[in-house]
Design a protein around this motif. Structure first.
Motif, mmCIF file in Angstrom:
data_model
loop_
_atom_site.group_PDB
_atom_site.id
_atom_site.type_symbol
_atom_site.label_atom_id
_atom_site.label_comp_id
_atom_site.label_asym_id
_atom_site.label_seq_id
_atom_site.Cartn_x
_atom_site.Cartn_y
_atom_site.Cartn_z
ATOM 1 N N LYS A 309 -5.223 70.818 13.808
ATOM 2 C CA LYS A 309 -4.276 71.928 13.887
ATOM 3 C C LYS A 309 -3.132 71.591 14.837
ATOM 4 C CE LYS A 309 -5.561 76.158 14.225
ATOM 5 N NZ LYS A 309 -6.245 77.387 14.696
ATOM 6 N N VAL A 310 -3.460 70.961 15.975
ATOM 7 C CA VAL A 310 -2.421 70.569 16.943
ATOM 8 C C VAL A 310 -1.452 69.578 16.298
ATOM 9 C CG1 VAL A 310 -2.004 69.349 19.111
ATOM 10 C CG2 VAL A 310 -3.869 71.009 18.961
ATOM 11 N N LEU A 311 -2.012 68.596 15.589
ATOM 12 C CA LEU A 311 -1.167 67.583 14.950
ATOM 13 C C LEU A 311 -0.333 68.182 13.819
ATOM 14 C CD1 LEU A 311 -3.710 64.634 14.767
ATOM 15 C CD2 LEU A 311 -1.838 64.916 16.388
ATOM 16 N N GLU A 312 -0.927 69.101 13.061
ATOM 17 C CA GLU A 312 -0.187 69.738 11.963
ATOM 18 C C GLU A 312 0.989 70.548 12.497
ATOM 19 O OE1 GLU A 312 -3.138 71.954 9.921
ATOM 20 O OE2 GLU A 312 -3.886 70.239 8.752
ATOM 21 N N LYS A 313 0.764 71.259 13.602
ATOM 22 C CA LYS A 313 1.851 72.042 14.207
ATOM 23 C C LYS A 313 2.955 71.119 14.728
ATOM 24 C CE LYS A 313 -0.942 76.044 15.546
ATOM 25 N NZ LYS A 313 -1.498 76.822 16.693
ATOM 26 N N ALA A 314 2.552 70.000 15.338
ATOM 27 C CA ALA A 314 3.549 69.046 15.841
ATOM 28 C C ALA A 314 4.319 68.417 14.687
ATOM 29 C CB ALA A 314 2.863 67.968 16.671
ATOM 30 N N GLU A 315 3.607 68.114 13.614
ATOM 31 C CA GLU A 315 4.265 67.538 12.432
ATOM 32 C C GLU A 315 5.257 68.535 11.837
ATOM 33 O OE1 GLU A 315 3.007 65.147 8.351
ATOM 34 O OE2 GLU A 315 1.579 66.496 9.305
ATOM 35 N N THR A 316 4.841 69.800 11.765
ATOM 36 C CA THR A 316 5.741 70.843 11.259
ATOM 37 C C THR A 316 6.960 70.983 12.161
ATOM 38 O OG1 THR A 316 3.865 72.035 10.294
ATOM 39 C CG2 THR A 316 5.906 73.275 10.628
ATOM 40 N N ALA A 317 6.743 70.892 13.483
ATOM 41 C CA ALA A 317 7.865 70.970 14.430
ATOM 42 C C ALA A 317 8.842 69.824 14.203
ATOM 43 C CB ALA A 317 7.338 70.943 15.860
ATOM 44 N N HIS A 318 8.309 68.619 13.993
ATOM 45 C CA HIS A 318 9.167 67.467 13.704
ATOM 46 C C HIS A 318 9.965 67.695 12.423
ATOM 47 C CE1 HIS A 318 8.956 64.141 16.457
ATOM 48 N NE2 HIS A 318 7.638 64.251 16.580
ATOM 49 N N GLN A 319 9.279 68.181 11.401
ATOM 50 C CA GLN A 319 9.938 68.399 10.115
ATOM 51 C C GLN A 319 11.010 69.471 10.224
ATOM 52 O OE1 GLN A 319 6.563 69.266 7.666
ATOM 53 N NE2 GLN A 319 5.990 67.118 7.380
ATOM 54 N N ASN A 320 10.707 70.561 10.944
ATOM 55 C CA ASN A 320 11.703 71.624 11.125
ATOM 56 C C ASN A 320 12.917 71.107 11.888
ATOM 57 O OD1 ASN A 320 10.031 73.393 9.790
ATOM 58 N ND2 ASN A 320 9.198 74.308 11.639
ATOM 59 N N ALA A 321 12.659 70.280 12.925
ATOM 60 C CA ALA A 321 13.770 69.715 13.698
ATOM 61 C C ALA A 321 14.624 68.808 12.817
ATOM 62 C CB ALA A 321 13.232 68.938 14.893
ATOM 63 N N PHE A 322 13.962 68.048 11.969
ATOM 64 C CA PHE A 322 14.698 67.153 11.065
ATOM 65 C C PHE A 322 15.571 67.960 10.111
ATOM 66 C CE2 PHE A 322 14.882 64.844 7.001
ATOM 67 C CZ PHE A 322 15.555 63.708 7.427
ATOM 68 N N VAL A 323 15.007 69.034 9.558
ATOM 69 C CA VAL A 323 15.775 69.882 8.637
ATOM 70 C C VAL A 323 16.971 70.498 9.367
ATOM 71 C CG1 VAL A 323 15.711 71.997 7.268
ATOM 72 C CG2 VAL A 323 13.816 70.374 7.129
ATOM 73 N N ARG A 324 16.742 70.989 10.579
ATOM 74 C CA ARG A 324 17.846 71.600 11.341
ATOM 75 C C ARG A 324 18.900 70.557 11.707
ATOM 76 N NH1 ARG A 324 13.198 73.937 14.423
ATOM 77 N NH2 ARG A 324 12.707 75.916 13.407
ATOM 78 N N GLN A 325 18.441 69.338 12.016
ATOM 79 C CA GLN A 325 19.383 68.264 12.341
ATOM 80 C C GLN A 325 20.272 67.952 11.144
ATOM 81 O OE1 GLN A 325 17.502 64.592 13.407
ATOM 82 N NE2 GLN A 325 19.432 63.519 13.773
#
Length: 531
Positions: A309-325
């Motif tokens: 769950k921790v890794l999935e949340k971090a992965e989602t955070a990375h993906q969201n940051a990439f989309v926003r970037q």
């Protein structure tokens, strides 16, 4: 064989190595012609660089901090003074401990060179630290800019999980998730092993129980044999029957005991015991360990689930940051904030393919439209050639039939006998009229296809050949235009979907407000009715 050398010289006690290579190519017949490419300076530089890479890898593997470089002192901006030649006399004196002028010069220069190298090493290490610090600072700013506070917390939790002093990369998260998958796959096997052992122990215990039952039956039959009173002549027949029954019972019990002992052999091999006493020890130990082992596996699953769950949340955070970037590159288009991860990746791929230059959405749309129009136009050209071929093939069929019936009519008209026969034979007259009618029908059909005769048809087939010669070029152009069109189309569909998502989200507050107002109107009307 040794015709070329490359020399590596070390400064301590002057140990060095000569690497000798042949410049002749080797075939099945042996050495052949010389390959002059081996004399190129660029190749030597490449070898020196590869040597430095492999040497530094070996030094790192051995835990040695020193590193070597293939770059020249001039490129590294090092001013190194060369040592002077001692000569054999001064060299012998220095070996005996007698300092000479030349030896003193060399010692001074070596000390100076050491300080210069140490200073350069310090500068390089400082530069590397500054670059690492700048990278972390940029990563931190990137995270603060494109991640929400909650997402930054998720990334920090993942950093703790991975024992990192920075935010984890997607690759590091992926590797850790693979490790968790492997770990999780082992847990069912552990459970299966525990349950298998439990079932085996229960099977062994049950086998011993049945053996004990048959041992008691055997003992009872033995006791019956021993208590038969053979002195009483009146019970002779009864005693014989009792003896036979007891012997049958003993034989049956022996067979069951033997069978049970064979079953125990398999259990002994699985559980590693020899006697019943040893089995009881194994059984007691298992009964003690069994609940704890299952609980341990349950906790492991929970731990794996939590880490995932921790890794999935971090992965989602990375993906969201990439989309926003990626969306920030198109700040004037508000719908880009709603693009999917796939669309963001496609846009970034296009940016990298375009020399890291942002391609405007309008440009993508125009390029896509132009390519589709060109493809449609080129397909139209190919279809036009195909239609022309089909038209001429139909016309050729009509022309062949026209010529066939035309020849029949002329044959009748040019033959006095056949022409006279028309006057006396009704069937001949009908055949002649039918030939004329059919000829005219084929002639009309031929003219409708735009062909007036054989020469005209041949001319048009000749023109068709010229048109068909251009078809391969049309197909090549279509293939060229279709390259990348799927990417362009997918991007535009993703942008259109993002626009719909934005509109849907913007409508939600309005719909909520409208519902609230409607509820207020209903309450207001109800209050008036009550009043």
């Amino acid at each position: 064989m040794y015709t070329r050398s490359n020399q590596l010289v070390l400064t301590v006690n002057n140990p060095h190595v000569h690497v000798m290579l042949t410049t002749r190519e080797i075939s099945e017949e042996g050495f052949t012609v010389k390959n002059r490419d081996w004399n190129k300076k660029e190749l030597l530089q490449q070898w020196r660089e590869q040597w430095a890479v492999h040497a530094n890898q070996s030094l790192e593997r051995e835990g040695i901090q020193d590193r070597i470089t293939h770059e020249s002192h001039e490129k590294r901006k090092l001013i190194i003074f060369p040592t002077v030649h001692l000569g054999h006399v001064a060299h012998e004196m220095e070996k005996r401990g007698v300092q000479t002028d030349r030896g003193t010069i060399n010692r001074d220069r070596q000390e100076y060179n050491r300080l210069v190298v140490d200073l350069q090493t310090y500068r390089e290490e400082k530069k590397a630290l500054e670059q690492e610090k700048a990278r972390k600072q940029e990563q931190r700013q990137q995270s603060e800019r494109f991640n929400t506070p909650a997402e930054r917390v998720h990334l920090q939790e993942a950093s703790k999980l991975l024992n990192l002093d920075r935010e984890p990369t997607l690759k590091e998260i992926f590797v850790k998730r693979k490790e968790l998958d492997k770990w999780e796959n082992q847990v069912p096997n552990d459970d299966q092993q525990i349950r298998w052992k439990d079932e085996t122990i229960r099977g062994t215990s049950e086998t011993y129980r049945w053996i004990h039952i048959f041992e008691n039956q055997r003992q009872q039959a033995q006791d019956q044999l021993e208590h038969i009173n053979w002195i009483n002549p009146f019970k002779l027949k009864e005693n014989r029957m009792t003896k036979e029954q007891a012997e049958r019972d003993m034989s049956k019990a022996e067979d069951q005991i033997t069978s049970g002992d064979k079953t125990l052999d398999a259990y002994r091999e699985k559980l590693g015991f020899h006697t019943e006493k040893e089995f009881q020890q194994v059984q007691r130990q298992h009964q003690t360990d069994y609940p704890g082992l299952l609980e341990k596996n349950r906790q492991i699953r929970g731990h794996i689930h939590q880490e995932r769950k921790v890794l999935e949340k971090a992965e989602t955070a990375h993906q969201n940051a990439f989309v926003r970037q990626v969306a920030s590159l198109y700040s004037k288009r508000t719908e880009m904030r709603y693009i999917s991860l796939k669309t963001a990746k496609r846009l970034m791929d296009m940016k990298q393919a375009n020399g890291n230059q942002v391609v405007p959405i309008e440009t993508i749309q125009n390029t896509l439209n132009n390519r589709k129009e060109d493809i449609q136009r080129l397909h139209g050209e190919i279809d036009r050639v195909n239609r022309q071929r089909s038209r001429l093939q139909r016309a050729e069929g009509y022309l062949n039939n026209y010529e066939k019936y035309h020849a029949l009519v002329e044959k009748i008209e040019n033959n006095p006998f056949l022409k006279g026969k028309l006057l006396v034979s009704k069937s001949a007259k009908q055949e002649y009229d039918q030939a004329i009618s059919t000829r005219e029908t084929y002639q009309d059909s031929m003219k409708k296809e735009g062909v007036s005769g054989r020469k005209d048809l041949e001319k048009q087939f000749h023109n068709l050949g010229k048109m068909e010669a251009g078809v391969p070029a049309f197909k090549d152009q279509i293939q060229s235009q279709e390259k990348g069109i799927d990417l362009l189309d997918a991007i535009m569909k993703g942008v259109e979907q993002a626009g719909r998502n934005m509109q849907r989200e913007q409508k939600l507050p309005q719909q909520h407000l409208a519902k609230t107002k409607n509820k207020g109107k209903i309450r207001h009307r109800g209050w008036e009715m009550e009043r």
